[in-house]
Design a protein around this motif. Structure first.
Motif, mmCIF file in Angstrom:
data_model
loop_
_atom_site.group_PDB
_atom_site.id
_atom_site.type_symbol
_atom_site.label_atom_id
_atom_site.label_comp_id
_atom_site.label_asym_id
_atom_site.label_seq_id
_atom_site.Cartn_x
_atom_site.Cartn_y
_atom_site.Cartn_z
ATOM 1 N N VAL A 174 0.796 -1.212 -0.073
ATOM 2 C CA VAL A 174 0.014 -0.163 0.126
ATOM 3 C C VAL A 174 0.983 1.273 0.084
ATOM 4 N N LEU A 175 0.658 2.153 -1.006
ATOM 5 C CA LEU A 175 1.551 3.197 -1.059
ATOM 6 C C LEU A 175 1.207 4.122 0.131
ATOM 7 N N GLN A 176 2.359 4.561 0.920
ATOM 8 C CA GLN A 176 2.132 5.419 2.356
ATOM 9 C C GLN A 176 2.487 6.762 1.953
ATOM 10 N N ALA A 177 3.522 6.885 1.132
ATOM 11 C CA ALA A 177 3.707 8.441 1.039
ATOM 12 C C ALA A 177 4.816 8.653 -0.210
ATOM 13 N N GLU A 178 4.562 9.684 -0.858
ATOM 14 C CA GLU A 178 5.489 9.989 -1.928
ATOM 15 C C GLU A 178 6.707 11.148 -1.530
ATOM 16 N N HIS A 179 7.635 10.760 -1.362
ATOM 17 C CA HIS A 179 8.558 11.584 -0.499
ATOM 18 C C HIS A 179 9.039 12.756 -1.563
ATOM 19 N N ALA A 180 9.358 13.790 -0.944
ATOM 20 C CA ALA A 180 9.664 15.054 -1.837
ATOM 21 C C ALA A 180 11.212 14.620 -2.619
ATOM 22 N N ARG A 181 11.833 13.950 -2.162
ATOM 23 C CA ARG A 181 13.088 13.423 -2.887
ATOM 24 C C ARG A 181 12.936 12.567 -4.067
ATOM 25 N N GLY A 182 11.520 12.178 -4.251
ATOM 26 C CA GLY A 182 11.272 11.426 -5.428
ATOM 27 C C GLY A 182 11.408 9.904 -5.122
ATOM 28 N N PHE A 183 10.924 9.418 -3.807
ATOM 29 C CA PHE A 183 10.733 8.066 -3.542
ATOM 30 C C PHE A 183 9.399 7.861 -3.283
ATOM 31 N N HIS A 184 9.019 6.636 -3.509
ATOM 32 C CA HIS A 184 7.724 5.905 -2.972
ATOM 33 C C HIS A 184 7.952 4.854 -1.777
ATOM 34 N N PHE A 185 7.191 4.918 -0.617
ATOM 35 C CA PHE A 185 7.090 4.047 0.361
ATOM 36 C C PHE A 185 5.808 3.149 0.134
ATOM 37 N N PHE A 186 6.144 1.889 0.376
ATOM 38 C CA PHE A 186 5.192 1.035 0.379
ATOM 39 C C PHE A 186 5.179 0.371 1.830
ATOM 40 N N SER A 187 3.924 -0.009 2.505
ATOM 41 C CA SER A 187 3.670 -0.783 3.522
ATOM 42 C C SER A 187 3.196 -2.098 3.021
ATOM 43 N N ILE A 188 3.636 -3.070 3.662
ATOM 44 C CA ILE A 188 3.106 -4.432 3.245
ATOM 45 C C ILE A 188 3.041 -5.420 4.853
ATOM 46 N N LEU A 189 1.800 -5.565 5.086
ATOM 47 C CA LEU A 189 1.523 -6.404 6.205
ATOM 48 C C LEU A 189 1.686 -7.993 5.728
ATOM 49 N N LYS A 190 1.589 -8.793 6.873
ATOM 50 C CA LYS A 190 1.734 -10.300 6.667
ATOM 51 C C LYS A 190 0.584 -10.515 5.900
ATOM 52 N N ASP A 191 -0.672 -10.251 6.540
ATOM 53 C CA ASP A 191 -2.183 -10.665 6.183
ATOM 54 C C ASP A 191 -2.018 -9.981 4.467
ATOM 55 N N GLN A 192 -1.795 -8.756 4.164
ATOM 56 C CA GLN A 192 -1.949 -8.531 2.920
ATOM 57 C C GLN A 192 -1.212 -9.099 1.899
ATOM 58 N N TRP A 193 0.094 -9.630 2.450
ATOM 59 C CA TRP A 193 0.761 -10.337 1.548
ATOM 60 C C TRP A 193 0.148 -11.792 1.257
ATOM 61 N N ARG A 194 -0.113 -12.411 2.280
ATOM 62 C CA ARG A 194 -1.008 -13.812 2.210
ATOM 63 C C ARG A 194 -1.986 -13.622 1.320
ATOM 64 N N ASP A 195 -3.060 -12.642 1.171
ATOM 65 C CA ASP A 195 -4.071 -12.630 0.356
ATOM 66 C C ASP A 195 -3.858 -12.490 -0.859
ATOM 67 N N VAL A 196 -2.630 -12.192 -1.304
ATOM 68 C CA VAL A 196 -2.362 -11.967 -2.915
ATOM 69 C C VAL A 196 -1.138 -13.078 -3.329
ATOM 70 N N SER A 197 -0.726 -13.729 -2.145
ATOM 71 C CA SER A 197 0.444 -14.775 -2.424
ATOM 72 C C SER A 197 0.366 -15.639 -3.283
ATOM 73 N N SER A 198 -0.899 -16.265 -3.596
ATOM 74 C CA SER A 198 -1.189 -17.377 -4.538
ATOM 75 C C SER A 198 -1.596 -16.841 -5.894
ATOM 76 N N LEU A 199 -1.713 -15.400 -6.085
ATOM 77 C CA LEU A 199 -1.936 -14.886 -7.413
ATOM 78 C C LEU A 199 -0.925 -15.079 -8.165
ATOM 79 N N THR A 200 -1.255 -15.601 -9.600
ATOM 80 C CA THR A 200 -0.023 -15.312 -10.827
ATOM 81 C C THR A 200 0.010 -13.671 -11.079
ATOM 82 N N LEU A 201 1.214 -13.314 -11.562
ATOM 83 C CA LEU A 201 1.556 -12.223 -12.175
ATOM 84 C C LEU A 201 0.232 -11.363 -12.741
ATOM 85 N N ARG A 202 -0.346 -12.246 -13.651
ATOM 86 C CA ARG A 202 -1.516 -11.704 -14.543
ATOM 87 C C ARG A 202 -2.746 -11.295 -13.465
ATOM 88 N N GLU A 203 -3.008 -12.224 -12.774
ATOM 89 C CA GLU A 203 -4.073 -12.094 -11.804
ATOM 90 C C GLU A 203 -4.003 -10.779 -10.839
#
Length: 214
Positions: free
Chosen positions: A157-186
């Motif tokens: 989940v995108l948390q912030a777009e830093h002024a220096r040009g970075f994206h910060f993403f937060s990934i929780l274990k349950d969020q990852w598990r929800d998509v861990s069985s998906l193919t790239l296309r899915e």
């Protein structure tokens, strides 16, 4: 003269075509053309590395491996079929349950969504299932559209777009598990349905509002 036996580097996690293993000094020859390639390293803070830089990176990886209170994991990305080293990925443990994953580096010709998607899932599997962490931060340059899509596709989940040009993403274990069985296309289809393939565009249109890190 006694011959020191070769010790196979520990394999941390295996996917369908790739695996993550510990780095060894003998990996220098395979890493030098990868980490010395300006195009490969253009989105990596390390910058291009010469032979001395690669040797220093491997020395640091070996020191981390020997540390009883290990916090750093610079792992090699290898092809499962023949064991060829094709890149590296890093995970730094922070606090009791958090980690920062960064520096996903794949050799020319493999720096694509397919290989990157598998590599990110592998390092998240190490973090969440083998190290038993609960939260991983991922960062990339804002103009690195491939990494941006990879982190979103693997539950980020995108948390912030830093002024220096970075994206910060937060990934929780349950969020990852929800998509861990998906193919790239899915996974990409799901992102398109949610309107989150491009965080910057989605944020400007009001479909995704970056939040400040907690």
């Amino acid at each position: 003269m006694a011959i020191t036996p070769l010790i196979e580097p520990q394999v941390w996690r295996e996917g369908s075509t790739l695996a993550l293993r510990e780095l060894a000094p003998s990996d220098a020859g395979a890493l030098e053309p990868i980490l010395g390639d300006p195009d490969v390293m253009r989105h990596i803070d390390l910058g291009t590395l010469d032979s001395a830089g690669v040797a220093a990176l491997l020395a640091r990886a070996r020191a981390d491996q020997a540390d009883p209170a290990r916090r750093g994991y610079r792992l090699g990305i290898v092809q499962r079929g023949d064991g060829t080293l094709v890149g590296t990925i890093a995970l730094d443990v922070q606090g009791l349950s958090n980690a920062h994953s960064h520096s996903i580096i794949l050799r020319p010709g493999m720096a694509n969504m397919t290989a990157g998607f598998e590599a990110v899932h592998l390092i998240l599997g190490v973090a969440f299932e083998q190290l038993e962490l609960s939260h991983v931060w991922c960062t990339c340059y804002a103009d690195n559209t491939v990494a941006t899509r990879l982190f979103l596709a693997t539950g980020g989940v995108l948390q912030a777009e830093h002024a220096r040009g970075f994206h910060f993403f937060s990934i929780l274990k349950d969020q990852w598990r929800d998509v861990s069985s998906l193919t790239l296309r899915e996974a990409l289809t799901l992102l398109r349905r949610n309107g989150a393939v491009s965080p910057a565009i989605a944020a400007r249109s009001g479909r995704l509002r970056p939040q400040s890190p907690a």
